[in-house]
Design an enzyme around this catalytic site. Sequence first.
Site, mmCIF file in Angstrom:
data_model
loop_
_atom_site.group_PDB
_atom_site.id
_atom_site.type_symbol
_atom_site.label_atom_id
_atom_site.label_comp_id
_atom_site.label_asym_id
_atom_site.label_seq_id
_atom_site.Cartn_x
_atom_site.Cartn_y
_atom_site.Cartn_z
ATOM 1 N N CYS A 1 -43.609 1.518 22.406
ATOM 2 C CA CYS A 1 -43.015 1.726 20.946
ATOM 3 C C CYS A 1 -44.379 2.123 20.016
ATOM 4 O O CYS A 1 -45.427 3.399 20.702
ATOM 5 C CB CYS A 1 -42.236 0.894 20.543
ATOM 6 S SG CYS A 1 -41.207 1.730 18.945
ATOM 7 N N HIS B 1 -38.162 -0.539 24.547
ATOM 8 C CA HIS B 1 -38.434 -2.215 24.220
ATOM 9 C C HIS B 1 -37.645 -2.822 25.534
ATOM 10 O O HIS B 1 -36.506 -2.173 25.934
ATOM 11 C CB HIS B 1 -38.040 -2.671 23.197
ATOM 12 C CG HIS B 1 -38.708 -2.375 21.864
ATOM 13 N ND1 HIS B 1 -40.221 -2.774 21.722
ATOM 14 C CD2 HIS B 1 -38.639 -1.484 20.739
ATOM 15 C CE1 HIS B 1 -40.753 -2.291 20.543
ATOM 16 N NE2 HIS B 1 -39.836 -1.439 20.161
#
Length: 503
Positions: free
Chosen positions: A342, A426
Amino acid sequence: MSGGGLLVAGTTSDAGKSVVTAGICRWLVRQGVKVAPFKAQNMSLNSFVTREGAEIGRAQAMQAQACRVEPTALMNPVLLKPGGEQSSQVVLLGKPVGELSARGYHGGRQQQLLGTVLDCLAELRGTYDAVICEGAGSPAEINLRRTDIVNMGIARNARLPVLVVGDIDRGGVFASFFGTVALLSPEDQALVAGFLVNKFRGDVSLLEPGLDMLHGLTGRHTYGVLPFQHGLGIDEEDGLRVSLRGTVRESNTAPPVGEDVLRVAVCAIPLMSNFTDVDALAAEPGVVVRFVDRPEELADADLVVIPGTRGTVRALEWLRERGLARAIERRVAEQRPVLGICGGFQVLGEHIEDEVESRQGHVEGLGVLPVRVRFAREKTLTRPEGEALGEHVAGYEIHHGVADVSGGEAFLDGCRVGQTWGTHWHGSLESDGFRRAFLREVAAAAGRRFVPAPDTSFAALREEQLDRLGDLIEQHADTDALWRLIESGAPQGLPFIPPGAPA
């Protein structure tokens, strides 16, 4: 008729509210009770995406798993995600609605959300036999009581009995219990049913005289003494406790399958979010995960992870200030494994256009991946699935940055160049087959004789942890008295303890 309820409050932050709530939930569901978790307002950078695309705290997602139900936005209607300059992004019913300073939020916006919070709780209580609510911080934060919607504010409005948890390992638990009650108004005190001691080491019989005296002073019972156990702090709300140099993420105690261990260094960047991504690595026998903030600590690492962050540009500045950026660039040049997740993926790119998060416009990235990132005002909240390294992968995405990948080898939604990997996903390492394949690649590149265990199931390990929490409640709490609280509310006639809340 509404289902039963209980609010688990704490004498302090990190007293153990999240895990106690999860433990009560798992104990109840094993008794055949249909139960749901609830936290009116959560301040956390550790979040999760529900199936309907709503962002909630990971602690509530973990508690939903303890209840064996799907997490929903109802379970955490208000999520605050801290950012720069003493402001937080406000996420309401799973969607971001703006940025507010602490003064702006507590100055009026918070109280406006009380109706929404109560509606969500009422909907859950109308659907489930019981709803176990988690407070935030301490209920005796007298400076915030007027606008409180997560502790006594929700308890008063929903008529919930309150159980106060104290961490005895920190010391001062008796004073904390007494002081917490004594700083509440008579109306709030009437809902505080009693106490739960957490993280006790030693012989409980030595504690009992103090518990008897506490009962004499407050008229309130202690509903259990939970022993200290390692490895129960799953899906913590706050990354600050792991952002200290050298902190080790608790690992599986089984010996490595191969001849070598694998060392993972996680850069403890500012505003670190979803640092629990590395829990699946720490669960592997022979993998040692450490959080670091010095370039020399990357030297012996077989894998460096740059995790997610709520401040991508700030994290990039921090990496450069610390000398970590240069150390990462050297690793990349030497074909030593680096994984960016991310925000960590974004800093590895060529440049960032950010008029949303930092508002700094054009910022040069580390330039080790052929990626350009533009921050969009709308947040991406999805639960993608795909394939990588020949294995099925599932994850979730929470980001404003939109990546334009112009080269490299496809890797999930990001890319791979040599031994540098980047993705917005994630949770991908929780996919067992993919995690093993990824670790084999890392070990080969690092020259380590490390072999991933063939049978490690992260989902099964998580279930074992949740069952251990349920066992703690079942074996060390007065469960009959707990059920009476949940079903019938706080006992009548609890005494007032002066001085009470200040005027």
